[in-house]
Design a protein around this motif. Sequence first.
Motif, PDB file in Angstrom:
ATOM      1  N   VAL A  15       0.839  -1.209   0.000  1.00  0.00           N
ATOM      2  CA  VAL A  15       0.000   0.000   0.000  1.00  0.00           C
ATOM      3  C   VAL A  15       0.872   1.256   0.000  1.00  0.00           C
ATOM      4  CG1 VAL A  15      -1.716   1.337   1.280  1.00  0.00           C
ATOM      5  CG2 VAL A  15      -1.933  -1.151   1.148  1.00  0.00           C
ATOM      6  N   ALA A  16       1.909   1.259   0.812  1.00  0.00           N
ATOM      7  CA  ALA A  16       2.770   2.436   0.927  1.00  0.00           C
ATOM      8  C   ALA A  16       3.447   2.790  -0.385  1.00  0.00           C
ATOM      9  CB  ALA A  16       3.823   2.193   2.012  1.00  0.00           C
ATOM     10  N   GLU A  17       3.712   1.809  -1.226  1.00  0.00           N
ATOM     11  CA  GLU A  17       4.438   2.051  -2.474  1.00  0.00           C
ATOM     12  C   GLU A  17       3.525   2.300  -3.675  1.00  0.00           C
ATOM     13  OE1 GLU A  17       7.063  -1.293  -2.825  1.00  0.00           O
ATOM     14  OE2 GLU A  17       8.409  -0.558  -1.250  1.00  0.00           O
ATOM     15  N   LEU A  18       2.214   2.318  -3.461  1.00  0.00           N
ATOM     16  CA  LEU A  18       1.291   2.569  -4.564  1.00  0.00           C
ATOM     17  C   LEU A  18       1.362   4.025  -5.011  1.00  0.00           C
ATOM     18  CD1 LEU A  18      -2.005   0.777  -3.424  1.00  0.00           C
ATOM     19  CD2 LEU A  18      -0.365  -0.045  -5.125  1.00  0.00           C
ATOM     20  N   PRO A  19       1.367   4.273  -6.316  1.00  0.00           N
ATOM     21  CA  PRO A  19       1.219   5.651  -6.788  1.00  0.00           C
ATOM     22  C   PRO A  19      -0.197   6.149  -6.505  1.00  0.00           C
ATOM     23  CG  PRO A  19       1.210   4.125  -8.633  1.00  0.00           C
ATOM     24  CD  PRO A  19       1.552   3.316  -7.414  1.00  0.00           C
ATOM     25  N   ASP A  20      -0.364   7.448  -6.397  1.00  0.00           N
ATOM     26  CA  ASP A  20      -1.651   8.018  -6.012  1.00  0.00           C
ATOM     27  C   ASP A  20      -2.793   7.558  -6.914  1.00  0.00           C
ATOM     28  OD1 ASP A  20      -0.338   9.316  -4.016  1.00  0.00           O
ATOM     29  OD2 ASP A  20      -0.668  11.353  -4.789  1.00  0.00           O
ATOM     30  N   GLU A  21      -2.525   7.442  -8.217  1.00  0.00           N
ATOM     31  CA  GLU A  21      -3.612   7.107  -9.143  1.00  0.00           C
ATOM     32  C   GLU A  21      -4.176   5.710  -8.897  1.00  0.00           C
ATOM     33  OE1 GLU A  21       0.365   6.695 -11.474  1.00  0.00           O
ATOM     34  OE2 GLU A  21      -0.548   8.073 -10.005  1.00  0.00           O
ATOM     35  N   ASP A  22      -3.409   4.832  -8.274  1.00  0.00           N
ATOM     36  CA  ASP A  22      -3.892   3.471  -8.034  1.00  0.00           C
ATOM     37  C   ASP A  22      -4.983   3.429  -6.964  1.00  0.00           C
ATOM     38  OD1 ASP A  22      -2.300   2.422  -9.966  1.00  0.00           O
ATOM     39  OD2 ASP A  22      -0.831   1.512  -8.607  1.00  0.00           O
ATOM     40  N   ARG A  35      -8.657   2.665  -2.393  1.00  0.00           N
ATOM     41  CA  ARG A  35      -8.642   3.563  -1.229  1.00  0.00           C
ATOM     42  C   ARG A  35      -9.577   3.058  -0.128  1.00  0.00           C
ATOM     43  NH1 ARG A  35     -12.054   8.999  -3.115  1.00  0.00           N
ATOM     44  NH2 ARG A  35     -14.131   8.048  -2.950  1.00  0.00           N
ATOM     45  N   ASP A  36     -10.711   2.455  -0.522  1.00  0.00           N
ATOM     46  CA  ASP A  36     -11.647   1.916   0.466  1.00  0.00           C
ATOM     47  C   ASP A  36     -11.034   0.726   1.189  1.00  0.00           C
ATOM     48  OD1 ASP A  36     -13.486   3.790  -0.562  1.00  0.00           O
ATOM     49  OD2 ASP A  36     -14.127   2.357  -2.099  1.00  0.00           O
ATOM     50  N   LEU A  37     -10.336  -0.113   0.434  1.00  0.00           N
ATOM     51  CA  LEU A  37      -9.654  -1.252   1.039  1.00  0.00           C
ATOM     52  C   LEU A  37      -8.575  -0.781   2.006  1.00  0.00           C
ATOM     53  CD1 LEU A  37      -9.005  -4.254   1.311  1.00  0.00           C
ATOM     54  CD2 LEU A  37      -7.642  -4.074  -0.789  1.00  0.00           C
ATOM     55  N   ALA A  38      -7.820   0.243   1.621  1.00  0.00           N
ATOM     56  CA  ALA A  38      -6.782   0.776   2.512  1.00  0.00           C
ATOM     57  C   ALA A  38      -7.389   1.315   3.797  1.00  0.00           C
ATOM     58  CB  ALA A  38      -5.990   1.868   1.797  1.00  0.00           C
ATOM     59  N   CYS A  39      -8.544   1.960   3.681  1.00  0.00           N
ATOM     60  CA  CYS A  39      -9.238   2.460   4.868  1.00  0.00           C
ATOM     61  C   CYS A  39      -9.682   1.300   5.751  1.00  0.00           C
ATOM     62  CB  CYS A  39     -10.429   3.311   4.448  1.00  0.00           C
ATOM     63  SG  CYS A  39     -11.316   4.079   5.825  1.00  0.00           S
ATOM     64  N   HIS A  40     -10.159   0.241   5.139  1.00  0.00           N
ATOM     65  CA  HIS A  40     -10.546  -0.954   5.900  1.00  0.00           C
ATOM     66  C   HIS A  40      -9.351  -1.536   6.656  1.00  0.00           C
ATOM     67  CE1 HIS A  40     -12.479  -4.760   6.895  1.00  0.00           C
ATOM     68  NE2 HIS A  40     -11.446  -5.388   6.344  1.00  0.00           N
ATOM     69  N   GLU A  94      -6.700  12.907   0.297  1.00  0.00           N
ATOM     70  CA  GLU A  94      -5.492  12.596  -0.459  1.00  0.00           C
ATOM     71  C   GLU A  94      -4.932  11.239  -0.054  1.00  0.00           C
ATOM     72  OE1 GLU A  94      -4.372  14.382  -2.892  1.00  0.00           O
ATOM     73  OE2 GLU A  94      -5.811  16.021  -2.625  1.00  0.00           O
ATOM     74  N   PRO A  95      -4.410  10.479  -1.015  1.00  0.00           N
ATOM     75  CA  PRO A  95      -3.855   9.158  -0.686  1.00  0.00           C
ATOM     76  C   PRO A  95      -2.765   9.200   0.379  1.00  0.00           C
ATOM     77  CG  PRO A  95      -4.172   9.325  -3.056  1.00  0.00           C
ATOM     78  CD  PRO A  95      -4.433  10.690  -2.486  1.00  0.00           C
ATOM     79  N   TRP A  96      -1.976  10.272   0.423  1.00  0.00           N
ATOM     80  CA  TRP A  96      -0.890  10.300   1.406  1.00  0.00           C
ATOM     81  C   TRP A  96      -1.427  10.271   2.833  1.00  0.00           C
ATOM     82  CZ3 TRP A  96      -0.345  13.845   5.253  1.00  0.00           C
ATOM     83  CH2 TRP A  96      -0.984  15.073   5.117  1.00  0.00           C
ATOM     84  N   MET A  97      -2.618  10.817   3.037  1.00  0.00           N
ATOM     85  CA  MET A  97      -3.209  10.789   4.381  1.00  0.00           C
ATOM     86  C   MET A  97      -3.545   9.357   4.790  1.00  0.00           C
ATOM     87  SD  MET A  97      -5.783  14.064   4.330  1.00  0.00           S
ATOM     88  CE  MET A  97      -5.201  15.715   3.941  1.00  0.00           C
ATOM     89  N   LEU A  98      -4.094   8.598   3.858  1.00  0.00           N
ATOM     90  CA  LEU A  98      -4.399   7.195   4.133  1.00  0.00           C
ATOM     91  C   LEU A  98      -3.121   6.411   4.385  1.00  0.00           C
ATOM     92  CD1 LEU A  98      -7.244   5.860   1.785  1.00  0.00           C
ATOM     93  CD2 LEU A  98      -6.970   5.423   4.234  1.00  0.00           C
ATOM     94  N   LYS A  99      -2.115   6.656   3.562  1.00  0.00           N
ATOM     95  CA  LYS A  99      -0.836   5.970   3.740  1.00  0.00           C
ATOM     96  C   LYS A  99      -0.253   6.267   5.117  1.00  0.00           C
ATOM     97  CE  LYS A  99       0.770   5.805  -1.085  1.00  0.00           C
ATOM     98  NZ  LYS A  99       1.863   6.223  -1.996  1.00  0.00           N
ATOM     99  N   PHE A 100      -0.302   7.534   5.495  1.00  0.00           N
ATOM    100  CA  PHE A 100       0.253   7.934   6.794  1.00  0.00           C
ATOM    101  C   PHE A 100      -0.474   7.250   7.939  1.00  0.00           C
ATOM    102  CE2 PHE A 100       0.050  10.610  10.573  1.00  0.00           C
ATOM    103  CZ  PHE A 100       1.395  10.773  10.863  1.00  0.00           C
ATOM    104  N   GLY A 106      -0.924   0.864  11.688  1.00  0.00           N
ATOM    105  CA  GLY A 106      -0.494  -0.475  11.298  1.00  0.00           C
ATOM    106  C   GLY A 106       0.819  -0.880  11.929  1.00  0.00           C
ATOM    107  N   SER A 107       1.762   0.053  12.021  1.00  0.00           N
ATOM    108  CA  SER A 107       3.037  -0.243  12.684  1.00  0.00           C
ATOM    109  C   SER A 107       2.819  -0.551  14.153  1.00  0.00           C
ATOM    110  CB  SER A 107       3.991   0.940  12.522  1.00  0.00           C
ATOM    111  OG  SER A 107       4.330   1.152  11.173  1.00  0.00           O
ATOM    112  N   ALA A 108       1.911   0.203  14.779  1.00  0.00           N
ATOM    113  CA  ALA A 108       1.613  -0.035  16.192  1.00  0.00           C
ATOM    114  C   ALA A 108       1.012  -1.423  16.390  1.00  0.00           C
ATOM    115  CB  ALA A 108       0.662   1.037  16.712  1.00  0.00           C
ATOM    116  N   ALA A 109       0.102  -1.818  15.494  1.00  0.00           N
ATOM    117  CA  ALA A 109      -0.495  -3.155  15.585  1.00  0.00           C
ATOM    118  C   ALA A 109       0.566  -4.229  15.406  1.00  0.00           C
ATOM    119  CB  ALA A 109      -1.592  -3.313  14.539  1.00  0.00           C
ATOM    120  N   GLY A 110       1.504  -3.987  14.502  1.00  0.00           N
ATOM    121  CA  GLY A 110       2.584  -4.946  14.294  1.00  0.00           C
ATOM    122  C   GLY A 110       3.466  -5.081  15.517  1.00  0.00           C
ATOM    123  N   ARG A 111       3.803  -3.960  16.164  1.00  0.00           N
ATOM    124  CA  ARG A 111       4.632  -4.007  17.379  1.00  0.00           C
ATOM    125  C   ARG A 111       3.884  -4.703  18.517  1.00  0.00           C
ATOM    126  NH1 ARG A 111       5.649   1.327  15.661  1.00  0.00           N
ATOM    127  NH2 ARG A 111       4.202   2.160  17.223  1.00  0.00           N
TER     128      ARG A 111
END
Length: 216
Positions: A15-22, A35-40, A94-100, A106-111
Amino acid sequence: MDLFSRSWTALRTAVAELPDEDFAKPSGCSGWLVRDLACHLVIDAQDVLITLVTPAETPPNRDAVTYWEVTGTPPTGEDPLDALTVRLAAAYGEPWMLKFHLDDVGSAAGRAAVLADPGAWVGTKDIVITTGDYLSAYVMEWTLHHLDLIAHLPDVPGPPAEALAEARGMLEKIAGAPFPASFSDTDALLVGTGRRAPTEDERVALGELAVPFVLG
């Protein structure tokens, strides 16, 4: 727990490496854009964090396989919670907000998963399960959603091979029978969960397994 981390890291990296248009392209989830999947996935990460800090006092009544509720109806995207996810995803703008946000939560869940006691009892969705089984169940979640992510993005790397094999094994336990050896792990998961209709030859090979096992 190691496979949880590897499958989750692979999905978040994709997800982090996707270009905005994807983010405006369709995903493998009916009615959802990427974007909906990323939000999920942000919501999934929150669920993991909540569950890992929700201790249970009664013994487990589910494991990594019985954690899943099986239905015969694939999602259409019209469920109220599915529709809410679409509205939340649009609110990011904006996609960058979702990525952030996905990277942050997600990092917190992983830790939290790495630090968790696999034998601890936790409660979620009115069930009790060990932390280890809960995280194992989420290998299926991450793997299926990784396949959803790349459904229309053929150049994006897919899930780790070991995660695909583990998820297939879990789905076969849910189904009560193995999928034909001619099926790749990816095809077994896509066809077995109703994400792709089987070809005529596949339908014949599947026999009674041709009915999809929709997980929720």
